[in-house]
Design a protein around this motif. Sequence first.
Motif, PDB file in Angstrom:
ATOM      1  N   ALA A 346       0.829  -1.205   0.000  1.00  0.00           N
ATOM      2  CA  ALA A 346       0.000   0.000   0.000  1.00  0.00           C
ATOM      3  C   ALA A 346       0.866   1.259   0.000  1.00  0.00           C
ATOM      4  CB  ALA A 346      -0.925  -0.003   1.211  1.00  0.00           C
ATOM      5  N   LEU A 347       1.950   1.247   0.776  1.00  0.00           N
ATOM      6  CA  LEU A 347       2.862   2.395   0.799  1.00  0.00           C
ATOM      7  C   LEU A 347       3.552   2.563  -0.555  1.00  0.00           C
ATOM      8  CD1 LEU A 347       4.595   1.927   4.291  1.00  0.00           C
ATOM      9  CD2 LEU A 347       2.736   3.486   3.700  1.00  0.00           C
ATOM     10  N   LEU A 348       3.990   1.453  -1.141  1.00  0.00           N
ATOM     11  CA  LEU A 348       4.665   1.530  -2.440  1.00  0.00           C
ATOM     12  C   LEU A 348       3.708   2.022  -3.523  1.00  0.00           C
ATOM     13  CD1 LEU A 348       7.312   0.980  -3.894  1.00  0.00           C
ATOM     14  CD2 LEU A 348       6.568  -1.376  -4.268  1.00  0.00           C
ATOM     15  N   GLY A 349       2.468   1.562  -3.496  1.00  0.00           N
ATOM     16  CA  GLY A 349       1.477   2.039  -4.457  1.00  0.00           C
ATOM     17  C   GLY A 349       1.206   3.518  -4.303  1.00  0.00           C
ATOM     18  N   ASN A 350       1.146   3.989  -3.063  1.00  0.00           N
ATOM     19  CA  ASN A 350       0.945   5.422  -2.797  1.00  0.00           C
ATOM     20  C   ASN A 350       2.095   6.246  -3.365  1.00  0.00           C
ATOM     21  OD1 ASN A 350       0.644   8.008  -1.456  1.00  0.00           O
ATOM     22  ND2 ASN A 350      -0.748   6.982  -0.034  1.00  0.00           N
ATOM     23  N   MET A 351       3.324   5.784  -3.143  1.00  0.00           N
ATOM     24  CA  MET A 351       4.481   6.503  -3.677  1.00  0.00           C
ATOM     25  C   MET A 351       4.484   6.484  -5.203  1.00  0.00           C
ATOM     26  SD  MET A 351       7.657   5.582  -1.129  1.00  0.00           S
ATOM     27  CE  MET A 351       7.477   3.809  -1.223  1.00  0.00           C
ATOM     28  N   PHE A 352       4.106   5.343  -5.781  1.00  0.00           N
ATOM     29  CA  PHE A 352       4.048   5.226  -7.241  1.00  0.00           C
ATOM     30  C   PHE A 352       3.073   6.244  -7.823  1.00  0.00           C
ATOM     31  CE2 PHE A 352       1.958   3.485 -11.012  1.00  0.00           C
ATOM     32  CZ  PHE A 352       3.038   3.186 -11.830  1.00  0.00           C
ATOM     33  N   ALA A 353       1.892   6.380  -7.203  1.00  0.00           N
ATOM     34  CA  ALA A 353       0.901   7.333  -7.704  1.00  0.00           C
ATOM     35  C   ALA A 353       1.394   8.768  -7.593  1.00  0.00           C
ATOM     36  CB  ALA A 353      -0.409   7.171  -6.924  1.00  0.00           C
ATOM     37  N   THR A 354       2.087   9.077  -6.514  1.00  0.00           N
ATOM     38  CA  THR A 354       2.619  10.433  -6.319  1.00  0.00           C
ATOM     39  C   THR A 354       3.656  10.764  -7.382  1.00  0.00           C
ATOM     40  OG1 THR A 354       2.251  10.264  -3.929  1.00  0.00           O
ATOM     41  CG2 THR A 354       3.779  11.969  -4.694  1.00  0.00           C
ATOM     42  N   LEU A 355       4.574   9.852  -7.634  1.00  0.00           N
ATOM     43  CA  LEU A 355       5.604  10.090  -8.645  1.00  0.00           C
ATOM     44  C   LEU A 355       5.020  10.130 -10.047  1.00  0.00           C
ATOM     45  CD1 LEU A 355       8.505   7.824  -7.310  1.00  0.00           C
ATOM     46  CD2 LEU A 355       8.353  10.320  -7.219  1.00  0.00           C
ATOM     47  N   PHE A 356       4.033   9.280 -10.321  1.00  0.00           N
ATOM     48  CA  PHE A 356       3.423   9.243 -11.638  1.00  0.00           C
ATOM     49  C   PHE A 356       2.663  10.533 -11.921  1.00  0.00           C
ATOM     50  CE2 PHE A 356       3.383   5.926 -14.794  1.00  0.00           C
ATOM     51  CZ  PHE A 356       2.435   6.346 -15.716  1.00  0.00           C
ATOM     52  N   ALA A 357       2.096  11.093 -10.867  1.00  0.00           N
ATOM     53  CA  ALA A 357       1.381  12.358 -11.039  1.00  0.00           C
ATOM     54  C   ALA A 357       2.331  13.483 -11.427  1.00  0.00           C
ATOM     55  CB  ALA A 357       0.639  12.726  -9.755  1.00  0.00           C
ATOM     56  N   ILE A 358       3.586  13.374 -11.012  1.00  0.00           N
ATOM     57  CA  ILE A 358       4.587  14.384 -11.381  1.00  0.00           C
ATOM     58  C   ILE A 358       5.066  14.150 -12.807  1.00  0.00           C
ATOM     59  CG2 ILE A 358       6.890  15.261 -10.853  1.00  0.00           C
ATOM     60  CD1 ILE A 358       6.363  14.491  -7.924  1.00  0.00           C
ATOM     61  N   VAL A 359       5.321  12.883 -13.153  1.00  0.00           N
ATOM     62  CA  VAL A 359       5.860  12.541 -14.473  1.00  0.00           C
ATOM     63  C   VAL A 359       4.790  12.658 -15.557  1.00  0.00           C
ATOM     64  CG1 VAL A 359       6.906  10.706 -15.861  1.00  0.00           C
ATOM     65  CG2 VAL A 359       7.579  11.016 -13.466  1.00  0.00           C
ATOM     66  N   LEU A 360       3.589  12.145 -15.281  1.00  0.00           N
ATOM     67  CA  LEU A 360       2.518  12.131 -16.279  1.00  0.00           C
ATOM     68  C   LEU A 360       1.180  12.433 -15.587  1.00  0.00           C
ATOM     69  CD1 LEU A 360       2.171  11.584 -19.335  1.00  0.00           C
ATOM     70  CD2 LEU A 360       1.588   9.223 -18.746  1.00  0.00           C
ATOM     71  N   PRO A 361       0.946  13.680 -15.255  1.00  0.00           N
ATOM     72  CA  PRO A 361      -0.271  14.028 -14.504  1.00  0.00           C
ATOM     73  C   PRO A 361      -1.562  13.736 -15.264  1.00  0.00           C
ATOM     74  CG  PRO A 361       0.885  16.003 -15.268  1.00  0.00           C
ATOM     75  CD  PRO A 361       1.790  14.860 -15.515  1.00  0.00           C
ATOM     76  N   SER A 362      -1.506  13.705 -16.587  1.00  0.00           N
ATOM     77  CA  SER A 362      -2.724  13.467 -17.361  1.00  0.00           C
ATOM     78  C   SER A 362      -3.259  12.050 -17.214  1.00  0.00           C
ATOM     79  CB  SER A 362      -2.459  13.752 -18.845  1.00  0.00           C
ATOM     80  OG  SER A 362      -1.433  12.898 -19.339  1.00  0.00           O
ATOM     81  N   ALA A 363      -2.417  11.132 -16.712  1.00  0.00           N
ATOM     82  CA  ALA A 363      -2.861   9.738 -16.552  1.00  0.00           C
ATOM     83  C   ALA A 363      -3.928   9.606 -15.469  1.00  0.00           C
ATOM     84  CB  ALA A 363      -1.678   8.839 -16.225  1.00  0.00           C
ATOM     85  N   GLY A 364      -3.905  10.510 -14.493  1.00  0.00           N
ATOM     86  CA  GLY A 364      -4.939  10.495 -13.457  1.00  0.00           C
ATOM     87  C   GLY A 364      -4.887   9.279 -12.554  1.00  0.00           C
ATOM     88  N   ILE A 365      -3.684   8.824 -12.173  1.00  0.00           N
ATOM     89  CA  ILE A 365      -3.533   7.669 -11.284  1.00  0.00           C
ATOM     90  C   ILE A 365      -3.864   8.104  -9.858  1.00  0.00           C
ATOM     91  CG2 ILE A 365      -1.963   5.916 -10.401  1.00  0.00           C
ATOM     92  CD1 ILE A 365      -2.646   5.627 -13.344  1.00  0.00           C
TER      93      ILE A 365
END
Length: 586
Positions: A346-365
Amino acid sequence: MKLAHGHGVRIGGILQAKGISTVLLACLVGAVAGVFVTLMSRTVQMMHASLFSLPVDVRLSGLLHLSSLADAVVPVAGGLIMGIAAYFLRRYRNRPLLDPIEANALYGGRMSLNDTWIVAAQTMISSGFGASVGLEAGFTQVGAGLASRLARALKLRRNDVRVLVGCGAAGAIAAAFGAPLTSAFYGFELIIGVYSLANVAPVMAAAVSASLMADWLGAEQFPIEVGAMLPILPHQYLPFLLLGAICAFASIAIMQLVTLVERGFLSIKAPSAVRPLLGGVIIGLLGMISPQILSSGHGAMHLYLTMHFSFWAIATVFVLKVLASVVSLGSGFRGGLFFASLFLGALLGNMFATLFAIVLPSAGIHTSVAAVVGMTSLAVGVVGGPLTMTFLALEATRDLSLTGIVLAAAIVSSLVVRSVFGYSFSTWRLHLRGETIRSAHDVGWMRNLTVRSMMRSDVRTVSENTSLAAFRILFPLGSAQRVIALKDGEEYAGMIFVPDAHADVSAEGEKQGSVRSLIRFPDTVLIPPMNAKAAADIFEAAKAEELAVVDSFRTRRVVGLMTEGHLMRRYAEELDKARRDLAGET
């Protein structure tokens, strides 16, 4: 009276029916598992409240900071107790404790009640004193161990014992999480090793009865609350599949770290009784930084799924929890990684979503969805069971639309771990002990099919110094197919095929030659304890149809002969019997 008697006969017939009786036994096993899980969880919660002076209705890992420095010493005391226990176990026992997976894979579900109580006590002490391990290992040990004892007392056949062991483990997980579907597939995938229609009714019955019993006793089950989920869009599947692969490599790293830490403790030459004490010191220091790493992590899971924390705060807890978990297990505390892997995922998924929002915010993860996908994917990598963890996500979120992506990511994680590493945490620990099993699938029958049970003992032998002429007189064509050559009277020298000795030879060769030149397979032999698979591998490597059996590789005294054809027939017969047992045939 006649009607009553007829009803009695009918009811008796129903109760004697194999399927009905198995389901009734499964209900009993599940109810008993629910009682013991409730008792164990309440005892550990009372230990936490007493040892760490917890506020009312607050879980240990839900604390933001320890109340005093004395709280950091509690894991050290737990390590001291575990060290004393390790000393006495090493002194008075000469075999490892047997868990349900190993019991079902190798011993037909036979488990020791002594092992069961020892594992349960060690798990409660470890988690109760704050070691970063879960109680699930103790829960399943008790549920499976009691089920095994009941099945053996009733003299049930091998396959039924294995099924009831799975029922006991499934009941324990159901009582702990209040998730019958999850626990049923836990029993199928991880404990029984196979899903079959014949096993659905008993395993589900055990799961439901255990959950109902725990609820009736007022047990505080641990449902994973994640709140409302946003819908998954088609373009989001690829990022979540990537998250599944990342979780797979993270799970492999965690399992390898446990082994690395264990070897580290061994390298410092500290006695086994001292290692848990040193581990307790490290855990106490880590707990001073963040109490969320202590015990299994139920309070911390709720905290991080319902509140917002910064990326660096989550990353810090992730690293600390990994360190605390591997130190706990590597130093000698007893427990499992079931809930720890859910929390870390759960922690790793949370971090993944945070980083993905920076790299590709349009994905809406979304972080909640990523937390659920990460939770199940990392748990699949560590624990195994893609369907188990998928149903856990379904029962936690009650969102059927999320199930597809969770299952897809879980399958990716499982495939990566299986291809790159090949083990779950349980089977990896068994591998380090020298076992070769990869799951709870029943392979114990193959171990019982040994060379000793299949070899022929009526072998014909001759000295390697016998002349060709003498050999041809002793063994005319048709008298035997092969003869074992011996050196110094008893030691195996090789195998001689009689037709080879009767091939055309010169008069000079016949007069002076010996059978030593005809010897085949001088360095290839079998020994009686070998199982069928090991023997078949040797036959394949040597390209041989017959091989000698010797008492040991050191003395090489011939005790029998084995043919590849007989081996393969016996193997096929036993395999067919095992399949019939699995299908419920008599």
